[in-house]
Design a protein around this motif. Structure first.
Motif, PDB file in Angstrom:
ATOM      1  N   VAL A  81       0.843  -1.197   0.000  1.00 53.37           N
ATOM      2  CA  VAL A  81       0.000   0.000   0.000  1.00 53.37           C
ATOM      3  C   VAL A  81       0.878   1.247   0.000  1.00 53.37           C
ATOM      4  CG1 VAL A  81      -1.613   1.377   1.384  1.00 53.37           C
ATOM      5  CG2 VAL A  81      -2.013  -1.074   1.077  1.00 53.37           C
ATOM      6  N   LEU A  82       1.839   1.291   0.914  1.00 55.61           N
ATOM      7  CA  LEU A  82       2.684   2.472   1.024  1.00 55.61           C
ATOM      8  C   LEU A  82       3.515   2.689  -0.239  1.00 55.61           C
ATOM      9  CD1 LEU A  82       3.248   4.772   2.960  1.00 55.61           C
ATOM     10  CD2 LEU A  82       5.155   3.424   3.881  1.00 55.61           C
ATOM     11  N   ALA A  83       3.972   1.614  -0.849  1.00 53.75           N
ATOM     12  CA  ALA A  83       4.748   1.746  -2.095  1.00 53.75           C
ATOM     13  C   ALA A  83       3.920   2.417  -3.183  1.00 53.75           C
ATOM     14  CB  ALA A  83       5.237   0.381  -2.557  1.00 53.75           C
ATOM     15  N   PHE A  84       2.659   2.054  -3.302  1.00 49.94           N
ATOM     16  CA  PHE A  84       1.805   2.681  -4.309  1.00 49.94           C
ATOM     17  C   PHE A  84       1.451   4.121  -3.940  1.00 49.94           C
ATOM     18  CE2 PHE A  84       1.083  -1.663  -5.753  1.00 49.94           C
ATOM     19  CZ  PHE A  84       1.179  -1.478  -7.125  1.00 49.94           C
ATOM     20  N   LEU A  85       1.164   4.361  -2.672  1.00 52.01           N
ATOM     21  CA  LEU A  85       0.767   5.702  -2.261  1.00 52.01           C
ATOM     22  C   LEU A  85       1.908   6.704  -2.313  1.00 52.01           C
ATOM     23  CD1 LEU A  85      -1.630   4.974   0.735  1.00 52.01           C
ATOM     24  CD2 LEU A  85      -2.188   5.297  -1.690  1.00 52.01           C
ATOM     25  N   THR A  86       3.139   6.230  -2.296  1.00 49.16           N
ATOM     26  CA  THR A  86       4.283   7.134  -2.309  1.00 49.16           C
ATOM     27  C   THR A  86       4.938   7.238  -3.679  1.00 49.16           C
ATOM     28  OG1 THR A  86       5.764   5.386  -1.494  1.00 49.16           O
ATOM     29  CG2 THR A  86       4.769   6.855   0.154  1.00 49.16           C
TER      30      THR A  86
END
Length: 140
Positions: A81-86
Motif C-alpha cells: 500500500v505504502l509503495a503505491f501511495l508514495t
C-alpha cells in the motif's frame, strides 16, 4: 474476514479498531483484510492519515493468490500500500495521478519521497538496517 492477527512490533489498534502502523510522527496507515476474492486473494481495506486527516482511503490492494492471513502478510500488504501511495510524478505514467485530489497531489509532492523509504523491502525506513523490516522499528 474475522481472524485474530498478532500485530507487528510497533503497530497499534486504531480508534476505529483496525490494525494500524504509525509510520512516523505524523502518518498512520490503518489496514484490515476486507474479503477474499474467488481466486483466493485477500483484498485489503486501508486508510492513510496525516495528523488525523485522511489522505487516502480505498480497498484496491490485493495479496497474491492463496496468501494466508498472517502477521507477515499484514506487513507485506502495508508495504505494498505504502509503495503505491508514495509513487512520485517521475515514478510512473502521469495518468496514474489523474484521480488524485489537489490535497493528495500536495501531500505527494511534500511527503511521498520521505515515506517511500518505509515501504522498501529489506531496508528499515527508521534506521536503515537490513536486519529487520520497518514496521515499528525503534531498533527492534
Amino acid at each position: 474476514m474475522n481472524h485474530a492477527l498478532i500485530l507487528p512490533t510497533g503497530w497499534i489498534i486504531s480508534p476505529r479498531l483496525m490494525p494500524a502502523w504509525p509510520i512516523d510522527a505524523d502518518h498512520v496507515l490503518e489496514l484490515v483484510p476486507a474479503e477474499r476474492t474467488s481466486d483466493g486473494r485477500i483484498r485489503w481495506r486501508y486508510r492513510l492519515t496525516r495528523k488525523r486527516r485522511v489522505i487516502f482511503s480505498a480497498s484496491d490492494i490485493y495479496s497474491s493468490v492463496g496468501a494466508m492471513l498472517s502477521t507477515a502478510e499484514l506487513v507485506n500488504a502495508a508495504r505494498t500500500v505504502l509503495a503505491f501511495l508514495t509513487l512520485d510524478a517521475g515514478d510512473t505514467d502521469a495518468d496514474y495521478f489523474t484521480d488524485y485530489t489537489k490535497a493528495q497531489l500536495a501531500w505527494r509532492d511534500t511527503h511521498a519521497e520521505g515515506l517511500s523509504l518505509f515501504a522498501m523491502d529489506g531496508l528499515c525506513g527508521y534506521c536503515g538496517s537490513e536486519e529487520h523490516p520497518s514496521p515499528g522499528c525503534p531498533a527492534r
